[in-house]
Each structure stands twice: as structure tokens, then as C-alpha cells.
Design a protein around this motif. Structure first.
Motif, PDB file in Angstrom:
ATOM      1  N   TRP A 252       0.874  -1.218   0.157  1.00 49.13           N
ATOM      2  CA  TRP A 252      -0.004  -0.002   0.056  1.00 49.13           C
ATOM      3  C   TRP A 252       0.935   1.205   0.052  1.00 49.13           C
ATOM      4  N   ASP A 253       2.149   1.171   0.210  1.00 47.70           N
ATOM      5  CA  ASP A 253       2.794   2.263   0.643  1.00 47.70           C
ATOM      6  C   ASP A 253       3.894   2.608  -0.516  1.00 47.70           C
ATOM      7  N   THR A 254       3.523   2.266  -1.824  1.00 42.38           N
ATOM      8  CA  THR A 254       4.638   2.641  -2.771  1.00 42.38           C
ATOM      9  C   THR A 254       4.728   4.207  -3.156  1.00 42.38           C
ATOM     10  N   TYR A 255       3.707   4.884  -2.708  1.00 43.34           N
ATOM     11  CA  TYR A 255       3.867   6.396  -3.358  1.00 43.34           C
ATOM     12  C   TYR A 255       4.560   7.097  -2.221  1.00 43.34           C
ATOM     13  N   VAL A 256       4.500   6.951  -1.213  1.00 47.24           N
ATOM     14  CA  VAL A 256       5.066   8.076  -0.228  1.00 47.24           C
ATOM     15  C   VAL A 256       5.758   7.306   0.892  1.00 47.24           C
ATOM     16  N   GLY A 257       5.657   6.004   1.158  1.00 43.81           N
ATOM     17  CA  GLY A 257       6.120   5.408   2.298  1.00 43.81           C
ATOM     18  C   GLY A 257       5.974   5.894   3.551  1.00 43.81           C
ATOM     19  N   ASP A 258       7.037   5.998   4.480  1.00 39.56           N
ATOM     20  CA  ASP A 258       6.664   6.610   5.834  1.00 39.56           C
ATOM     21  C   ASP A 258       6.416   8.152   5.881  1.00 39.56           C
ATOM     22  N   TRP A 259       6.570   8.943   4.594  1.00 41.94           N
ATOM     23  CA  TRP A 259       6.925  10.520   4.805  1.00 41.94           C
ATOM     24  C   TRP A 259       5.540  11.390   4.891  1.00 41.94           C
ATOM     25  N   ASP A 260       4.316  10.778   5.210  1.00 40.70           N
ATOM     26  CA  ASP A 260       3.261  11.628   5.634  1.00 40.70           C
ATOM     27  C   ASP A 260       1.913  10.962   6.231  1.00 40.70           C
TER      28      ASP A 260
END
Length: 421
Positions: A252-260
């Protein structure tokens, strides 16, 4: 504990003739009999899009759901630039006796959620929580509502109708800007995956005020970390930044990862992107730099650093306009404030598309270290955990021929960045 993020759902509410908009009802039971037909939709209501901006790099707001355009504000949503009052209503069910008190459940979310927004907004926004002291008893068993992630619209409508009706005798809804409906986490029919924001296509008129949306909370006790900050972001017109696989499986996290936090409430660096802070009104023109066509060298203040540490006029966000509805954003992320748990620091670069709807990739973090990852045991997506550039590193943006170089650090903690077309 589930690591699946929670999407926002919009609900269209159809009114019978002579519906509740023109009537002030102390009892919501009569008002909510008109909450009849409900349908899940991706449409969003709001004022017409206004073109043009005083800043040339400000993308226009479009008709995309939760558009990240920053030239105008969608008045269908409250803008968090003042104190907003939130009521937290705790719902119990006939088929389960609560084992936690409202006070205990409230402490799962507050003051942590208020503190998150206070830090993110540099003190410009205060979320004032008003947890109700007693349980509000729902008229039906928890299993009767068939609560689940992709909820049957009729059952969801029934739940909302019953919740507002049951709470109305003891809650004056006119006193609050935000409504949180918190279900007993131990009731057998409660599904933690069903937590989401529900928007009414037409406002619900109760206690002389319009309720445009509610946050339905079905979390476990204790809940997922930062989940209420994520859902409250939707209340302020922020989009989902995660990627939802077509079959519901995969990453699920391929767009922004941990960053928001709008990408993942589990992220190590959950502070809102500088672009989102610009949209919300927390960054003013002095803190945003539009990069000219010839390029520039500038010093960026870390995004999470408090104003007293860097002064109130430091530039926190640099923007390179790349098309009519897209731009590159450049900011510094370090281990302070909401990002104190991050394992990497540096200059983060991401694309913004104001024409992309919530959940469709309106933000994409650029991986400046594509062959490596970081924080494998803690990151929601290690491939992007080392996305920021460090001192002495250079990155050329694919397809744009824009070179970004981190030239050094200043004594005051700033990062010197050179942008070359």
C-alpha cells in the motif's frame, strides 16, 4: 494490529420533501428519518474552481476529490487555522457491556492527536477535544449493523441515523466543528477496518447547525498509531496518499512510504508534507519559494523544526512548476517534531499532481537512492525510507532534466540546496 490504512468514503444523502434543512430539531430522531438513500461515491461537492494565483508555482485546485491545488480553498471543509472544537461520542450496544470507560478510550487519541496538529501547524491550529463522559446506548446490537470496511450503504445509514439520534438528547451539536463517533471496541460486531470519514452530500441539520461529515471510529483499544490524525486530515480536505491495490493485496505504501500520515499512520516520519501545510494555511508566502526558470540556490529550514528554533520567516518549501497541474516539491526532513522517529534525514523531493484524486497518487516521493533501502525493521516501505538526499549528493529528476544538489549545511541548521534546470 492491522497495518491496512483506512480510506475515506463519501456518502450521498437524499432528503424527503420538506427535509431537515429548514427545521431546528432538538431530537434528531425525526430529522434522521429522512436519511434514506445512501451510495458510496468518489464525487466531492464544493465551490467552483478559481483560476490564477499570486504565486506562479501554486497549482490550481481542480475537481479531483481532495485536489492538492493551493490557489483556492474548498469552503465545503473547515480550514484548520484557528481553534476547532471536536466532540467525541462513545457508542455502546445491547449485545456487549463495555469493559473500558469513555475516559480510557479518549486517552487513546487525546492529547496525542491535538499535539500532532499543534506541532504540524507550528501552533496555528488547535484541535480542542471534548470527550463525552458517558456511553450513549445504540438501539440495536452491534452485529445488526454488519460493520465492515466496504460497508453496505443501507446499514451504514442506519448506524449513522441511530448514533446521532441516540446522542442528540445529551449532545448539543451546534457547539462543535467536528464529530467523532467512537464504537465500543469490544462489541462483537465492531470491525476496526471500518474506521473512516463519512461525508454527507447535503448537510444534516441538527440543533440549528449543519453536520457535513462525521468520523466513524471502530478502532481496537489501544488503536492504530496516528489513525485519528489520518482521519482528521480528511476532515480538512486532505487526500489519501497510499496506493490501494486493485485486489486489496500487495504493498500500500509505494507512493510516499513513511513520509506523511495521509500515506500511513504507521510511518516513522508522519508529519504532513510541506505542500499539504501550504494548502492548509500553515505555510505562508514567505516560507514557500518558487524556483525561477534559470534555477536558484536557497537555504531550506527543516520542515518539522519549531518556529522558535529557526525564526518565523525561514523557507521550508521550494517548488518547481513542471506543468499546468504538476510540480516538484523540495523540503528538508529531520528527526524533530512529528518526524522524531525517522531513521534518515535530508532533502526530500516529491511530485505533486493537483488533478489526481485521493488514492490515485496525488503525491509521489522520488527515490534518490533507488538501489538501496533503509530501516527494514521499522519502515512501512524500506525502499523509500532512504529517499532524502544527503550533503554532497546530486539527483537529476527523471523526465524533467532538473538537477537538485545538496551543497551543504549552515551553522543555524539550514540546508543549502542548488536547483538547476
Amino acid at each position: 494490529m492491522s497495518r491496512i490504512p483506512y480510506p475515506e468514503v463519501d456518502v450521498e444523502r437524499q432528503l424527503t420533501p420538506g427535509g431537515v434543512e429548514r427545521v431546528r430539531l432538538r431530537s434528531a430522531a425525526a430529522a434522521l428519518t429522512s436519511l434514506t438513500a445512501v451510495a458510496a461515491t468518489t464525487l466531492v461537492a464544493g465551490p467552483a474552481v478559481a483560476a490564477g494565483s499570486a504565486m506562479p508555482c501554486a497549482l490550481p485546485r481542480t475537481v479531483a476529490h481532495h485536489s492538492l491545488g493551493v490557489d483556492t480553498w474548498n469552503d465545503a471543509y473547515p480550514r484548520p487555522v484557528r481553534t476547532l472544537n471536536a466532540v467525541m461520542i462513545f457508542l455502546s450496544f445491547p449485545d456487549s457491556a463495555p469493559t473500558a470507560s469513555p475516559k480510557e478510550l479518549a486517552s487513546d487519541y487525546f492529547p496525542a492527536t491535538s499535539d500532532f496538529f499543534a506541532r504540524a501547524s507550528y501552533g496555528k491550529f488547535k484541535l480542542a477535544a471534548h470527550p463525552q463522559p458517558n456511553w450513549v446506548k445504540m438501539p440495536k446490537a452491534s452485529t445488526a449493523y454488519r460493520i465492515q470496511r466496504d460497508w453496505d450503504p443501507d446499514k451504514r445509514t442506519q448506524y449513522l441515523r441511530d448514533a446521532i439520534s441516540a446522542a442528540d438528547p445529551t449532545v448539543d451539536f451546534s457547539a462543535y466543528d467536528i464529530v467523532y463517533l467512537v464504537a465500543d471496541p469490544y462489541a462483537p460486531g465492531v470491525d476496526s477496518d471500518a474506521t473512516k470519514v463519512v461525508n454527507f452530500d447535503q448537510p444534516l441539520r441538527v440543533d440549528g447547525t449543519d453536520i457535513k461529515r462525521v468520523v466513524t471510529v471502530f478502532e481496537q483499544h489501544p488503536p492504530d498509531r496516528n489513525v485519528l490524525a489520518h482521519e482528521t486530515g480528511h476532515v480538512f480536505d486532505l487526500p489519501d496518499l497510499y496506493h490501494r491495490p486493485v485486489d486489496g493485496k500487495g504493498d500500500w505504501d509505494t507512493y510516499v512510504g513513511d513520509w506523511d500520515v495521509m500515506g500511513s499512520q504507521f510511518g516513522m516520519a508522519p508529519d504532513l508534507f510541506g505542500w499539504q501545510k501550504w494548502k492548509l494555511g500553515w505555510l505562508d508566502r514567505r516560507q514557500v519559494a518558487c524556483v525561477p526558470a534559470r534555477g536558484t540556490t536557497l537555504t531550506l529550514v527543516p520542515l518539522s523544526a519549531p518556529p522558535e528554533a529557526v525564526g518565523r520567516e525561514g523557507v521550508r518549501l521550494a517548488v518547481v512548476r513542471t506543468s499546468a497541474d504538476s510540480a516538484l516539491a523540495i523540503e528538508v526532513r529531520d528527526a524533530t517534531g512529528n518526524d522524531r522517529s525517522t531513521c534518515t534525514e535530508g532533502v526530500l523531493i516529491y511530485r505533486v499532481r493537483s488533478g489526481s484524486a485521493s488514492g490515485s497518487g496525488p503525491v509521489e516521493v522520488l527515490d534518490t537512492h533507488p538501489d538501496t533501502g533503509a530501516c527494514w525493521e521499522r519502515s512501512v516501505y524500506p525502499a523509500l525510507a532512504d529517499a532524502p538526499l544527503g550533503v554532497g549528493e546530486t539527483y537529476t529528476v527523471p523526465g524533467e532534466k532538473i538537477k537538485i544538489e545538496v551543497a551543504g549545511r549552515t551553522r543555524s541548521g539550514g540546508w543549502t540546496v542548488r536547483v538547476t534546470p
